[in-house]
Enzyme design. Structure first.
Site, mmCIF file in Angstrom:
data_model
loop_
_atom_site.group_PDB
_atom_site.id
_atom_site.type_symbol
_atom_site.label_atom_id
_atom_site.label_comp_id
_atom_site.label_asym_id
_atom_site.label_seq_id
_atom_site.Cartn_x
_atom_site.Cartn_y
_atom_site.Cartn_z
ATOM 1 N N ASP A 51 48.319 44.034 51.043
ATOM 2 C CA ASP A 51 48.012 42.701 50.469
ATOM 3 C C ASP A 51 47.366 41.732 51.373
ATOM 4 O OD1 ASP A 51 48.690 40.284 48.944
ATOM 5 O OD2 ASP A 51 50.741 40.552 49.019
ATOM 6 N N ASP A 52 45.996 41.333 50.922
ATOM 7 C CA ASP A 52 45.245 40.396 51.572
ATOM 8 C C ASP A 52 44.528 41.065 52.993
ATOM 9 O OD1 ASP A 52 46.081 38.570 49.804
ATOM 10 O OD2 ASP A 52 46.624 37.088 51.219
ATOM 11 N N CYS A 96 45.593 38.000 44.286
ATOM 12 C CA CYS A 96 46.433 39.236 44.077
ATOM 13 C C CYS A 96 46.938 39.461 42.653
ATOM 14 C CB CYS A 96 47.483 39.341 44.989
ATOM 15 S SG CYS A 96 48.682 37.753 44.864
ATOM 16 N N HIS A 171 55.266 40.872 41.606
ATOM 17 C CA HIS A 171 54.536 39.425 41.413
ATOM 18 C C HIS A 171 54.338 39.202 39.752
ATOM 19 C CE1 HIS A 171 51.286 36.303 42.630
ATOM 20 N NE2 HIS A 171 52.272 35.739 42.052
ATOM 21 N N ASP A 355 44.399 44.400 47.899
ATOM 22 C CA ASP A 355 44.315 43.633 46.080
ATOM 23 C C ASP A 355 43.404 42.522 46.188
ATOM 24 O OD1 ASP A 355 45.573 41.785 48.065
ATOM 25 O OD2 ASP A 355 47.271 41.439 46.750
ATOM 26 N N ASN A 356 42.840 42.039 47.176
ATOM 27 C CA ASN A 356 41.718 41.023 47.099
ATOM 28 C C ASN A 356 41.009 41.087 48.361
ATOM 29 O OD1 ASN A 356 44.560 39.186 46.780
ATOM 30 N ND2 ASN A 356 43.362 39.146 48.747
#
Length: 573
Positions: A51-52, A96, A171, A355-356
């Site tokens: 994540d990130d 995300c 999420h 995710d990004n």
């Protein structure tokens, strides 16, 4: 070394399952006769998403054209890249939730059954010249959730006979229960509508309410046995005293969800399984209180290199690497009952990505996107390009050897690709925007395709915009100024030189691809905000896209009043 003592210690896990939430649905998801296992066992599937994590946050340079991080250490991901295949042109979305929705649905955000562009509302502020669209499944509050009646990737694999398990951040769901009742997972550990873990550690064996309570089953404090089995084998540059100091302290969420993943795989290996491992780390908050103490001490003592150095971020990132290492070791050392007792790794496809783009905020985050422009939340490369590694011990599943593949990957491709490996029939009548990457994974084939992105609103400093990537070229359109930017990513990966004025013919060619895609997917557009002066464009010749259709103009006067969609303008060159 696999956590041999983990499974025997858990007699009856309090897992969130489909049967426990909605028993009546179990029978309705029975596997049809046509989905019976083939003579050759269908592969197990493991998808791991950080994540990130930034494009240049791994210590290997294989995933990003040589920009390996000189402070963070990710030895096992580096090894996977060397043994597997890396994709240097892989894309996610600006944040995300749109990435996750695209992964689960196989659709671009422009589809009405997706309609997720960002984490929160994208309408903008009262001073924004345009007003972004309302997004999400529930229009009245803008929640970014997958429609419950959509056949997700998890459901498609379930229907093909796969046992499915999800650990970590979800999420894009309206509730915890929906993950198993509506989105295709037999079990879920920790997933919820929350966007991140607000605190990374369990307290007295329980995580806070940002992590769904099913993961608490794995939240017990560290024991000496656990540290010796599951942490010490993966530690480098950490003293024995620092490892021993973990005993009796709170469990980190990264370790807990790895425990849950391994428990799920161990119980599910008699059938083909799909494990989605959605790491919470290294998403903010990133500070000393969120990092495991042994890793934090290691990076505090380490001298910085040329890349940004934040000990807590590096500690969270290496924690993810250790999570991957434990999963890979288990696959390599555990016999596969469906494949003649060979290791599970011989018939398992593993994918790792983010995710990004990373968030380059030194206070709250600490990611690094290297030479790429901008970061999370923006349409420039730093906001949307991500590392992507595929790995298997079976060369028929992944042609490895550290091969770098320049196929452009989009998040929508996961649905079609995993369904292909699983021999799962794609749902009828559903427009899927992904391609099957299996030829690229298994043969190293470069697949030529274009990639689109559309944001009909505001995310931080990013305003309404659309992009198309085709080969070396990327075209970026900004609706506020009705202007184009053109970049040659082969020679200018940092998007420093706008070539639009020099290459009007190419701008029109790529613009034609973009306007056609907007039309085909019925992309919504931002509108001119109330109070803004009417826009008048005189003597326009070319094409416009607005209100779901393309219109050709020959010297027309275009008038855009408050409340009107601000069109995509493609002048004739």
């Amino acid at each position: 070394m696999p956590p041999r003592n983990l499974f025997t210690a858990i007699a009856a896990p309090a897992v969130l399952t489909l049967a426990s939430v909605a028993p009546a649905l179990v029978a309705s998801q029975a596997v049809p006769a046509s989905a019976a296992p083939a003579a050759a066992p269908r592969p197990n599937l493991v998808y791991i998403m950080a994540d990130d994590l930034g494009w240049s946050d791994l210590s290997t340079g294989l995933t990003n054209g040589g920009y390996g991080n000189d402070f963070n250490e990710t030895p096992r991901l580096d090894q996977l890249a060397e043994e597997g295949q890396v994709f240097t042109e892989a894309y996610a979305s600006v944040q995300c939730s749109p990435t996750r929705t695209a992964l689960h649905t196989g659709q671009y955000a422009t589809r009405p059954t997706n309609n997720v562009y960002a984490v929160g509302a994208i309408t903008g502020s009262a001073t924004s010249p345009l007003r972004g669209v309302t997004q999400g499944r529930l229009a009245e509050d803008g929640r970014t959730a997958i429609p419950v009646n959509y056949t997700t990737l998890g459901e498609n694999l379930q229907n093909a006979g796969y046992t499915t398990g999800y650990t970590g951040k979800f999420h894009v769901t309206g509730s915890i229960d929906e993950i198993v009742t509506s989105h295709g997972y037999d079990e879920s550990w920790g997933g919820s509508p929350n966007s991140h873990a607000t605190y990374y550690f369990a307290t007295n064996g329980q995580f806070n309410d940002s992590v769904a309570p099913a993961l608490d089953q794995f939240g017990a404090d560290y024991t000496q046995e656990y540290v010796d089995e599951n942490i010490a084998p993966y530690s480098k540059g950490v003293s024995q005293a620092q490892l021993d100091a973990l005993v009796g302290t709170d469990k980190h969420v990264t370790d807990a969800q790895t425990d849950a993943t391994l428990d799920f795989i161990d119980r599910s290996k008699d059938e083909p399984f799909f494990a989605w491992v959605s790491e919470y780390a290294p998403h903010f908050p990133v500070n000393d209180a969120q990092a495991r103490s042994d890793l934090l001490a290691k990076y505090r003592a380490k001298a910085p290199g040329e890349d940004p150095a934040k000990p807590s971020y590096a500690a969270l990132t290496e924690g993810v690497d250790q999570s991957v290492a434990r999963i890979i070791d288990y696959l390599e050392e555990t016999p596969d009952p469906r494949n003649g007792g060979k290791p599970l790794a011989d018939n398992t496809l593993v994918i790792f990505t983010s995710d990004n783009g990373g968030e380059e905020d030194p206070v709250n985050s600490g990611a690094f996107n290297g030479p790429l422009r901008a970061d999370k939340g923006q349409l420039y490369e730093g906001g949307v390009r991500v590392p992507w590694i595929v790995w298997s011990k079976n060369s028929k599943l992944v042609r490895g050897g550290g091969r770098a593949n320049e196929t452009i990957i989009n998040s929508t491709d996961l649905y079609t690709t995993l369904s292909s490996y699983a021999q799962a029939t794609l749902p009828a009548g559903v427009p899927l925007d992904g391609i099957d990457l299996r030829p690229a994974f298994s043969k190293g084939t470069k697949i030529n395709r274009d990639h689109f992105h559309h944001l009909p609103g505001y995310v931080g400093v990013q305003g309404p915009g659309s992009t198309v990537r085709d080969g070396r070229w990327k075209l970026y359109y900004q609706y506020t100024t009705n202007s184009f930017e053109l970049y040659d990513l082969a020679t200018d990966v940092g998007e420093t030189t706008n070539l639009a004025a020099q290459r009007p013919g190419l701008v029109h060619q790529l613009g034609k691809q973009l306007i056609t895609w907007l039309d085909e997917t019925d992309a919504p557009l931002a509108t001119l905000r109330t109070g803004q002066p009417t826009r008048v464009i005189e003597n326009f010749t070319g094409e416009t896209y607005a209100n779901g259709q393309v219109t050709r103009h020959h010297g027309d006067t275009l008038t855009i009043a408050a409340g009107d969609q601000v069109p995509f303008l493609l002048p004739r060159p």
